[in-house]
Write an enzyme that holds these catalytic residues in place. Structure first.
Site, mmCIF file in Angstrom:
data_model
loop_
_atom_site.group_PDB
_atom_site.id
_atom_site.type_symbol
_atom_site.label_atom_id
_atom_site.label_comp_id
_atom_site.label_asym_id
_atom_site.label_seq_id
_atom_site.Cartn_x
_atom_site.Cartn_y
_atom_site.Cartn_z
ATOM 1 N N SER A 89 0.834 -1.209 0.000
ATOM 2 C CA SER A 89 0.000 0.000 0.000
ATOM 3 C C SER A 89 0.864 1.252 0.000
ATOM 4 C CB SER A 89 -0.890 0.034 1.242
ATOM 5 O OG SER A 89 -1.712 -1.098 1.285
HETATM 6 N N1 SAH Z 1 0.536 -5.173 4.430
HETATM 7 C C1 SAH Z 1 1.163 -5.590 3.218
HETATM 8 C C2 SAH Z 1 0.263 -5.393 2.030
HETATM 9 C C3 SAH Z 1 0.085 -6.666 1.287
HETATM 10 S S1 SAH Z 1 -1.206 -6.718 0.081
HETATM 11 C C4 SAH Z 1 2.519 -4.952 3.013
HETATM 12 O O1 SAH Z 1 2.889 -4.046 3.775
HETATM 13 O O2 SAH Z 1 3.228 -5.374 2.093
HETATM 14 C C5 SAH Z 1 -2.360 -7.787 0.871
HETATM 15 C C6 SAH Z 1 -1.874 -9.142 1.236
HETATM 16 O O3 SAH Z 1 -2.971 -9.840 1.782
HETATM 17 C C7 SAH Z 1 -1.379 -9.982 0.068
HETATM 18 O O4 SAH Z 1 -0.064 -10.378 0.327
HETATM 19 C C8 SAH Z 1 -2.323 -11.172 0.035
HETATM 20 O O5 SAH Z 1 -1.709 -12.391 -0.346
HETATM 21 C C9 SAH Z 1 -2.794 -11.207 1.474
HETATM 22 N N2 SAH Z 1 -4.038 -11.927 1.728
HETATM 23 C C10 SAH Z 1 -5.168 -11.965 0.976
HETATM 24 N N3 SAH Z 1 -6.096 -12.765 1.553
HETATM 25 C C11 SAH Z 1 -5.538 -13.223 2.719
HETATM 26 C C12 SAH Z 1 -5.979 -14.095 3.768
HETATM 27 N N4 SAH Z 1 -7.197 -14.665 3.757
HETATM 28 N N5 SAH Z 1 -5.139 -14.336 4.797
HETATM 29 C C13 SAH Z 1 -3.889 -13.789 4.844
HETATM 30 N N6 SAH Z 1 -3.418 -12.977 3.888
HETATM 31 C C14 SAH Z 1 -4.222 -12.685 2.832
#
Ligand code: SAH
Length: 245
Positions: A89
């Site tokens: 993000s």
């Molecule tokens: N906070 C992260 C943003 C990652 S984007 C950062 O700082 O990089 C969102 C993430 O959520 C992705 O990596 C995706 O794989 C994960 N995601 C999606 N559904 C999920 C679930 N049910 N449980 C855990 N992670 C999930």
């Protein structure tokens, strides 16, 4: 859950890019530090006020979490790809969400408070959370990203951060209750498991799919059986998916 709606604010989580566009020569610690300072000035200028959030954003080296080829853009207010079709993000989104997540925990008590992140991704926001809260659990469903985050975070030696591989929609019952829960991917609803793992009082922030597009949702747990929902700004997050891969 009672629901109130607030009109979109002029400065939204998905607000227009602000003016901070430093370029960071790769591997230059001092340059990245001053780029981060300028990034934090940008955050201040869009209304981020919480001193602990600003300090945490100034501390965590965002360039260490993106692919080397993108490190020079790490302190721009943009979302960046982190592999596996996912994105990190933009800093203003992270700061806005974490400011709301930590707001009801008095400053003196934050090091005793617990946070859960759903969606570790590259580990950046988890590191910022670990600078704000006493204990952090972060769950990722994509094994490759879970491993990448582990590598990215190793050098920071954050003893108060635990990474877990699994479906974050189930939360982390053995570590609950959480003073703050931050969901980094958009589902069609907020899972009950997360609502029941909130502390009283506690806050949860999650992007949720709605008919008109995603909106950031703030849930406050007021009592054991009472949650209040506030629908905030329009946002754009990757989807929250079931199971692990
Ligand atoms: N906070 C992260 C943003 C990652 S984007 C950062 O700082 O990089 C969102 C993430 O959520 C992705 O990596 C995706 O794989 C994960 N995601 C999606 N559904 C999920 C679930 N049910 N449980 C855990 N992670 C999930």
């Amino acid at each position: 859950m009672t629901e109130r709606r607030t009109p979109p604010k002029p400065v939204s989580v998905g607000a227009a890019r602000h003016a901070v566009r430093p370029s960071v020569p790769e591997g230059l610690g001092l340059a990245s530090q001053s780029a981060r300072r300028r990034m934090v000035e940008g955050l201040r200028s869009i209304g981020i006020r919480d001193p602990d959030v600003l300090t945490a954003m100034e501390q965590v080296p965002r360039h260490a979490f993106v692919e080397p080829g993108l490190a020079s853009r790490a302190y721009e207010d943009v979302a960046l790809p982190i592999g596996h079709g996912q994105t990190i993000s933009r800093p203003s989104t992270v700061a806005r969400m974490l400011e709301m997540a930590v707001a009801t925990v008095p400053r003196g008590q934050r090091r005793a408070a617990k946070a859960l992140e759903v969606g570790t991704g590259c580990g950046y926001q988890a590191a910022v959370l670990a600078a704000l809260f006493g204990e952090v659990v972060s769950i990722e469903r994509v094994r490759g990203l879970h491993e990448t985050a582990r590598v990215n975070l190793r050098a920071l030696r954050l003893a108060n951060l635990r990474l877990a591989f699994g479906d974050g929609r189930l939360g982390a019952p053995s570590s609950a209750p959480f003073d703050a829960i931050v969901v980094a991917a958009a589902g069609h609803a907020i899972p009950d498991e997360l609502l029941t793992q909130m502390q009283v009082p506690g806050r949860l922030l999650a992007p949720v799919e709605r008919p008109g597009g995603q909106a950031l949702h703030l849930v406050e747990r007021l009592a054991r059986d009472s949650w209040e929902l506030t629908v905030l700004d329009a946002v754009r997050f990757v989807p929250l998916r079931a199971g692990t891969i």
